[in-house]
Scaffold this active site. Structure first.
Site, mmCIF file in Angstrom:
data_model
loop_
_atom_site.group_PDB
_atom_site.id
_atom_site.type_symbol
_atom_site.label_atom_id
_atom_site.label_comp_id
_atom_site.label_asym_id
_atom_site.label_seq_id
_atom_site.Cartn_x
_atom_site.Cartn_y
_atom_site.Cartn_z
ATOM 1 N N ARG A 22 0.847 -1.206 0.000
ATOM 2 C CA ARG A 22 0.000 0.000 0.000
ATOM 3 C C ARG A 22 0.879 1.252 0.000
ATOM 4 O O ARG A 22 0.532 2.271 -0.593
ATOM 5 C CB ARG A 22 -0.967 -0.003 1.182
ATOM 6 N N GLU B 3 -18.370 4.711 -1.055
ATOM 7 C CA GLU B 3 -17.550 4.037 -2.067
ATOM 8 C C GLU B 3 -18.262 3.871 -3.406
ATOM 9 O O GLU B 3 -17.644 4.030 -4.472
ATOM 10 C CB GLU B 3 -17.088 2.679 -1.546
ATOM 11 N N PHE C 211 -14.439 -2.739 0.697
ATOM 12 C CA PHE C 211 -15.388 -1.716 0.281
ATOM 13 C C PHE C 211 -15.309 -1.449 -1.222
ATOM 14 O O PHE C 211 -16.319 -1.210 -1.871
ATOM 15 C CB PHE C 211 -15.149 -0.423 1.054
ATOM 16 N N HIS D 63 -5.494 -3.189 1.940
ATOM 17 C CA HIS D 63 -5.964 -3.934 3.110
ATOM 18 C C HIS D 63 -6.738 -5.192 2.717
ATOM 19 O O HIS D 63 -7.788 -5.505 3.265
ATOM 20 C CB HIS D 63 -6.828 -3.042 4.014
ATOM 21 N N ASP E 42 -8.273 -5.770 12.369
ATOM 22 C CA ASP E 42 -9.533 -5.208 11.878
ATOM 23 C C ASP E 42 -10.631 -6.258 11.778
ATOM 24 O O ASP E 42 -11.813 -5.924 11.730
ATOM 25 C CB ASP E 42 -9.328 -4.542 10.510
ATOM 26 N N ARG F 77 -1.776 -4.551 3.712
ATOM 27 C CA ARG F 77 -1.462 -3.681 4.840
ATOM 28 C C ARG F 77 -0.109 -4.036 5.455
ATOM 29 O O ARG F 77 0.623 -3.169 5.942
ATOM 30 C CB ARG F 77 -2.555 -3.826 5.903
#
Length: 312
Positions: free
Chosen positions: A10, A58, A83, A109, A117, A167
């Site tokens: 990322r 989104e 998302f 992610h 998460d 991530r």
């Protein structure tokens, strides 16, 4: 011995966007209120007049991206994979895929390695979803060097592209000076005659390490990096099937619909041989440290070694 450099892909994504902004005047970047996490914040800081925060919406962001692309812009739209691929799927299909617009989806992610998460954010279905959209190119880079090259290739490609980033900081094993990225072409990282390990994303380095361990026991494993899931490199897969007769696919994704499914489809149609899939076994993730989760789900070099031995 110097420590191996580790960089999250990322981060590579954010840095690559800044580099490309100097070359592509019509490049714009959208985000859905996650710029700090997706690392498009790096671009926002350097090129603020070409960055747009669409808020926590989104699906709307993908519609905005489609509109900008229709005016001739090269658009990167970013959010977490869950998302970007999940929540916004219908807009991507109908507003980006159907008209074949020049939108690049930077999905960060992805996979189990999102860690704490938890299951709601650990997207292990995104590759499967994006594979079903006609004309969608899918790239899952393995390290920093490959991620930089992938973002550049996506920007230059005519049509929609889904880019999958992680991530977790991962080892950089490709040599920046010698590495060459070709869209739709796999890379043989190690030759071998006994079995082929085909991996994608952060599992590529695990496959490399597994092959080294197997070699100590006299097992000659070929390792192939498939960075482009779609269009997939049929030639390199068929060659491996013919020459080694056994293939193990490794991915940080549900074994349904991802790399394993794509490879199995090619093998069944072109050169039937034994194919085993190592990945997330059709289940949801859970909250916990990323490295612990990868081990728990069997996504490490030790389990790759075990699975290869089982095939032999």
């Amino acid at each position: 011995m110097s420590e191996i450099k580790k960089i999250a892909t990322r981060d590579s994504y954010g840095n690559a966007l800044v580099e490309l902004s100097k070359e592509i005047d019509d490049l714009v970047v959208l985000d859905a209120d996650l710029a700090a996490a997706t690392k498009t914040g790096i671009f926002k800081k350097q090129v603020p007049d070409r960055f747009f925060d669409c808020g926590i919406a989104e699906a709307n962001m993908m519609g905005v991206a489609a509109g900008l692309a229709a005016t001739g812009k090269t658009v990167f739209a970013s959010s977490f994979a869950m998302f970007a691929a999940g929540r916004a799927f219908e807009i991507i299909r109908n507003s980006i895929g159907y008209p074949h617009l020049n939108v690049k989806i930077g999905a960060t992610h992805a996979g189990i390695s999102v860690g704490e998460d938890g299951a709601t954010h650990q997207c292990n279905e995104d590759i499967a979803l994006m594979r079903t959209i006609p004309g969608m190119t899918i790239i899952n880079p393995a390290d920093d060097v490959e991620a930089h090259a992938a973002v550049r290739a996506a920007a230059l490609h005519d049509g929609p592209v889904y880019l999958r980033f992680g991530r977790l900081a991962v080892p950089v094993f490709n040599d920046e000076k010698s590495y060459r990225f070709e869209l739709g072409k796999g890379i043989t990282l190690r030759d071998g005659k006994d079995v082929t390990i085909i991996a994608t994303g952060l599992m590529v380095n695990e496959a490399r390490m597994a092959a080294e361990e197997l070699s100590k026991e006299g097992i000659d494993a070929r390792v192939i990096n498939i960075h482009t899931i779609k269009p997939i490199d049929r030639e390199i897969i068929v060659k491996a099937a013919k020459e080694t007769g056994k293939i193990l696919t490794v991915e940080e994704h549900n074994i349904i619909g991802g790399l394993g499914s794509a490879v199995a489809e090619v093998v069944c149609e072109e050169c039937p041989c034994l194919v085993k899939r190592l990945g997330v076994e059709d289940r949801f993730g859970m909250s916990g440290p990323a490295l612990d989760l990868l081990k728990l789900f069997g996504l490490g070099s030790e389990n790759i070694v075990k699975r290869v031995k089982g095939m032999l």
